[in-house]
Each structure stands twice: as C-alpha cells, then as structure tokens.
Design a protein around this motif. Structure first.
Motif, short mmCIF file in Angstrom:
data_model
loop_
_atom_site.label_atom_id
_atom_site.label_comp_id
_atom_site.label_asym_id
_atom_site.label_seq_id
_atom_site.Cartn_x
_atom_site.Cartn_y
_atom_site.Cartn_z
N SER A 163 -34.34 21.61 32.25
CA SER A 163 -35.44 20.65 32.37
C SER A 163 -36.21 20.60 31.06
CB SER A 163 -36.37 21.05 33.50
OG SER A 163 -35.69 21.08 34.74
N PRO A 164 -36.87 19.49 30.75
CA PRO A 164 -37.64 19.39 29.50
C PRO A 164 -38.71 20.47 29.42
CG PRO A 164 -37.40 17.23 30.53
CD PRO A 164 -36.91 18.23 31.53
N ASP A 186 -36.45 17.88 22.22
CA ASP A 186 -36.91 18.99 23.05
C ASP A 186 -35.85 20.10 22.94
OD1 ASP A 186 -37.15 20.67 25.49
OD2 ASP A 186 -38.68 19.22 26.05
N ASN A 205 -34.83 22.22 24.91
CA ASN A 205 -34.02 22.37 26.11
C ASN A 205 -32.93 21.31 26.21
OD1 ASN A 205 -35.45 24.59 26.87
ND2 ASN A 205 -36.45 23.66 28.64
N ALA A 206 -33.02 20.25 25.38
CA ALA A 206 -32.01 19.19 25.41
C ALA A 206 -30.66 19.69 24.92
CB ALA A 206 -32.47 18.00 24.57
N SER A 225 -31.79 11.72 25.30
CA SER A 225 -32.96 12.59 25.33
C SER A 225 -33.57 12.81 23.95
CB SER A 225 -32.59 13.94 25.95
OG SER A 225 -31.50 14.52 25.27
N TRP A 265 -32.11 12.99 31.18
CA TRP A 265 -33.41 13.28 31.80
C TRP A 265 -34.02 12.00 32.34
CZ3 TRP A 265 -35.49 16.77 27.31
CH2 TRP A 265 -34.83 18.00 27.35
#
Length: 264
Positions: free
Chosen positions: A150-151, A141, A143-144, A112, A264
């Motif tokens: 989720s992104p 990102d 959120n990674a 990711s 992802w």
C-alpha cells in the motif's frame, strides 16, 4: 504529472509541433516515447521464475572484502495470488535486492509514478540497436517498488512542501527507435532504502531484452545492476560498519500472471 504528459502527447501528435520548449521532444521522439509507455503497460504482468544474484562488497579503497551469490526460484500458486520463493546459497544478495524491488523491477512508466515532461537526450546505439534516450525526473512512493504494497504517503524525488521535483529520483530511458521497446532504464535514487542510517545515492540499471513467452514477444528485464553503499551504526557512537557494493541480478524464465500488477 503523468496525466499532464499524456494530454501534452496528444496535443503534440495532432499539431506536429515541439512537445516542450527546449526538451527536444519532436513529433518523432514523442511517438517513440509514447509507444514505449504503451508497450510497458502491456508487459507489467510478466514475471521471472528464476534469478541468479551476485554481491560484491568493497572498502573505501576499492578492495574486495566479500563476494557472495544466491540462486532464487519461484513457485507460482493460484495465478500469482501466492508466490513461493526458494533461495539457495547466501542470503545477503537477495536481502539487499529486496530493499529495491521484489520479484521484478518496476517500470518507469508504471501508473503509480508521477513524472515531469521528459527531455530528449539523443540517439545512441546499444548492442547494434538504434535507441532514443530520454531523461525524466520522477516522484515515486518507495512502496511502489513492491508487489501488493500500500502507498506509504511519502515520495522520493518530489517535495510536497514546495510542490516541485527535487532531483532525488531521475531516470534515463533507452527506447528502441523502431519498435518502442524498452532497452535500458538507468535509475539514480537518493534515499534510504533501509540499508543504513542515512540517505545515499544508488544507481540501478535495468537491462531489457525481447523474449518470446507463449508466442508473444515481450521486452522483459533480464539484468539488474545496483551500485551503492551502506553505513550501519555499531555499539560505539563514532564507529560504523560500512561498505560499497555492486549487486548483479540476472532474471529468466518469464511467465504471464493475470493478477500481478502494481496498480493503486
């Protein structure tokens, strides 16, 4: 981007030429780096079942204003589809750790993450181990950092308007010269993880050690150290609650979970 690098790796290995002009990525340095990438993918699903955290807060003069600790254990349910967490002690250390990663720090080689061509920094020795050091600008990102998220659609370290990396996310990677195992990753992140009203620079050092799990040797994260600061607004517009902090997180008791991966 990652796909671009992997293609360049193949070309460099075949031609035995310099990976990129001025980066120091000779064939040997590239082989070690590529080996680290492969091994990192193989260890993504190993997670700790215990963590010991200490948090030290200091003022602008370096005086200690608070020191707290917590112990965290995990109960793995349904092969990792549910992970129960139990916190003993003060909640502040784990609350701050939760801003940067969940149960275990993400690897710099995770799929990711988008990154530039690595630069070879040099050869060093850490605790008697010969390591090769690489520096990489990344785009990640936020959120990674977290399992199952989720992104968000935003990136730290990459400016979409300029279509270029902006230096807000840089990682130095220390790799065992012989085995290709990760030894250390030093993250420098300029962003707002939710600890204050503005972006700050955070230094996160992840130390790895080779541990045996069910007969398999894995380079697992065993210690994380985060240095940073926060500034929170008060009811008075010109007064802020602020502190610098050092968070130390020691991880142990690793197990393998089939369903634990950040993909992802």
């Amino acid at each position: 981007m990652k796909k671009k690098i992997l293609l360049a790796m193949v070309i460099a290995l075949v031609s035995a030429s310099i990976f990129a002009t001025g980066t120091g990525m000779t064939t040997e340095n590239l082989k070690v780096y590529n080996r680290a990438d492969i091994l990192s993918d193989d260890t993504e699903s190993y997670v700790p079942t215990a963590r010991n955290l200490t948090l030290t807060l200091t003022d602008s003069f370096g005086n200690v204003i608070d020191e707290t600790s917590s112990t965290v254990s995990y109960d793995i349910v349904n092969y990792g589809n549910l992970i129960k967490r139990f916190v003993v002690g003060d909640s502040d250390p784990i609350d701050i750790a939760d801003k940067f990663y969940d149960i275990v720090p993400i690897s710099v080689f995770a799929d990711s993450i988008e990154y530039t061509d690595p630069t070879f920094v040099g050869d060093e020795t850490i605790d008697g181990r010969s390591v090769k050091v690489y520096s990489i600008e990344v785009g990640i990102d936020p959120n990674a950092f977290f399992y199952g998220a989720s992104p968000s659609g935003t990136l730290i370290g990459y400016d979409k308007s300029d279509d270029d990396y902006d230096g807000d996310a840089i990682v130095k990677v220390y790799v065992d010269s012989t085995t290709g195992a990760l030894v250390r990753a030093e993250w420098t992140l300029y962003f707002n993880p939710g600890l204050g009203v503005s972006k700050e620079t955070y230094d996160m050092v992840v130390d790895y050690d080779t541990v045996e799990i069910d007969g398999t040797e894995v380079a697992a994260a065993t210690k994380v150290t985060i240095d940073g600061s926060y500034r929170n607004a008060t009811n008075t517009s010109l007064i802020y609650d602020a502190a610098s902090f050092t968070l130390v997180d020691e991880l142990s008791g690793y197990v393998y979970l089939d369903d634990f991966e950040r993909a992802w």
